[in-house]
Design a protein around this motif. Structure first.
Motif, PDB file in Angstrom:
ATOM      1  N   LEU A   1      32.768  42.075  33.710  1.00  0.00           N
ATOM      2  CA  LEU A   1      33.804  42.999  34.179  1.00  0.00           C
ATOM      3  C   LEU A   1      33.297  44.387  34.569  1.00  0.00           C
ATOM      4  O   LEU A   1      33.636  44.876  35.658  1.00  0.00           O
ATOM      5  N   PRO A   2      32.501  45.057  33.745  1.00  0.00           N
ATOM      6  CA  PRO A   2      32.151  46.439  34.116  1.00  0.00           C
ATOM      7  C   PRO A   2      31.354  46.557  35.404  1.00  0.00           C
ATOM      8  O   PRO A   2      31.715  47.330  36.305  1.00  0.00           O
ATOM      9  N   SER A   3      30.259  45.787  35.526  1.00  0.00           N
ATOM     10  CA  SER A   3      29.373  45.987  36.671  1.00  0.00           C
ATOM     11  C   SER A   3      29.628  45.010  37.814  1.00  0.00           C
ATOM     12  O   SER A   3      29.583  45.399  38.984  1.00  0.00           O
ATOM     13  N   VAL A   4      29.918  43.746  37.512  1.00  0.00           N
ATOM     14  CA  VAL A   4      30.077  42.743  38.571  1.00  0.00           C
ATOM     15  C   VAL A   4      31.424  42.908  39.274  1.00  0.00           C
ATOM     16  O   VAL A   4      31.497  43.126  40.492  1.00  0.00           O
ATOM     17  N   ALA A   5      32.506  42.801  38.500  1.00  0.00           N
ATOM     18  CA  ALA A   5      33.829  42.962  39.108  1.00  0.00           C
ATOM     19  C   ALA A   5      33.981  44.340  39.723  1.00  0.00           C
ATOM     20  O   ALA A   5      34.489  44.491  40.838  1.00  0.00           O
ATOM     21  N   GLY A   6      33.522  45.366  39.004  1.00  0.00           N
ATOM     22  CA  GLY A   6      33.648  46.720  39.514  1.00  0.00           C
ATOM     23  C   GLY A   6      32.912  46.921  40.824  1.00  0.00           C
ATOM     24  O   GLY A   6      33.421  47.558  41.755  1.00  0.00           O
TER      25      GLY A   6
END
Length: 342
Positions: free
Chosen positions: A159-164
């Motif tokens: 969630l933090p780096s990939v989705a963002g």
């Protein structure tokens, strides 16, 4: 003499009740915004490809914006009135990653707003981007320090780096900055590929995932189709091998998750099932965008089916969420016997 009770009397239970609701609002609930905004994007693509009513997509975006505004308010209240609950969430090895969804949801709402108010959309997107980037750097730095329990290695790490990064790429391209979006796409792509092997190693060699955490496997579906939407956004949208490859991998995830559905369903009707919504709507959106750009292959058949499936999933999740709200379980304090809402 009666004016004080008339004014002050009804206010007394409001603040404690608001604090209770806010304290029991996990950041994971921002996943609802991702699913709704994702469906709004799918309807926009469908209006482009099949001339379906564009107002439906805009109405879904309005609903996503309303849910986002409520959650932002509740989370702000949580920070002020229940800082201990917020601190515990930040320190939790699984729940903390969902905090990054606040910025991702903000960027998606900005994407819904941008065609109607470009200036406001740009400001909102910038705020979401700054929060997302800051949180991703902070959380990734913490992960690199090690010391984690391997059992806490779940798909929430995307969630933090990939989705963002992928949502940042899509939003930047929509606002007229595809070259910046390409940088964000690269950050998301290589972060995803690096984490994918770690997560699969945990699933293949670690202990069985606890029942309460099984809905988080829905996040496993998201990277490939969200990457496809980002790739089409920053690359012009033409059908090509990388776009088809991303959708193909996403379809494989769908089949594996369908095979695991009875195992995941043991968690019951919980808000965590919204984890499936963003990947499902992104898969429909990417497929429809390719059709809109002249794809005449397999997606001519698959895109309508994926669009119907995405709509059915979001309607089902919405009905479940309303039932949880009406039964008082949506914002109830978790107990030792209740399943985790993440």
């Amino acid at each position: 003499m009666n004016t004080v009770p008339l004014i002050d009397g009804p206010r007394l239970p409001v603040v404690p009740r608001l604090r209770e609701v806010a304290a029991n609002t996990p950041a994971a609930y921002f996943g609802i915004v991702l699913g709704l905004a994702g469906l709004g994007g799918a309807w926009r693509a469908a209006a482009l490809a099949w001339r379906l009513p564009g107002l439906i997509g805009e109405a879904v975006y309005i609903l996503a914006g309303a849910v986002w505004a409520v959650l932002v308010l509740l989370y702000a209240v949580k920070a002020v009135l229940a800082p201990d609950k917020l601190a515990a969430e930040v320190a939790h090895p699984v729940q903390c990653c969902f905090i990054g969804l606040a910025g991702v949801a903000t960027m998606l709402v900005a994407g819904g707003l941008a065609p109607h108010a470009a200036g406001a959309g740009t400001v909102l997107f910038s705020l979401g981007l700054l929060f997302t980037l800051g949180f991703a750097v902070w959380r990734t730095g913490g992960l690199w320090q090690g010391g984690r329990d391997p059992s806490a290695t779940t798909a929430v790490l995307y969630l933090p780096s990939v989705a963002g990064s992928f949502v940042s790429a899509t939003g930047a391209a929509a606002l007229g900055h595809p070259e910046w979006g390409q940088l964000a796409f690269g950050a998301g792509l290589f972060s995803w590929l690096a984490m994918e092997s770690v997560l699969l190693h945990r699933l293949l060699t670690g202990p069985e995932t606890p029942v309460a955490l099984r809905p988080t496997l829905g996040i496993q579906l998201a990277p490939a189709p969200v990457a496809a939407v980002a790739y089409l956004s920053v690359g012009g949208g033409a059908p090509d091998l990388p776009a088809h490859a991303l959708i193909g991998y996403a379809l494989l995830q769908v089949l594996v998750l369908a095979r695991l559905s009875p195992w995941i369903a043991k968690a019951g009707a919980v808000p965590g099932l919204w984890a499936f919504s963003f990947g499902a709507t992104a898969l429909a959106t990417a497929s429809i965008l390719l059709v809109a750009h002249g794809d005449a292959g397999a997606l001519i058949v698959l895109a309508p089916a994926l669009f119907v499936a995405a709509n059915s999933l979001i309607v089902g999740l919405a009905v479940m969420t309303l039932a949880l709200l009406l039964s008082g379980r949506m914002f109830a304090a978790p107990t030792a016997a209740s399943p985790a809402r993440t």
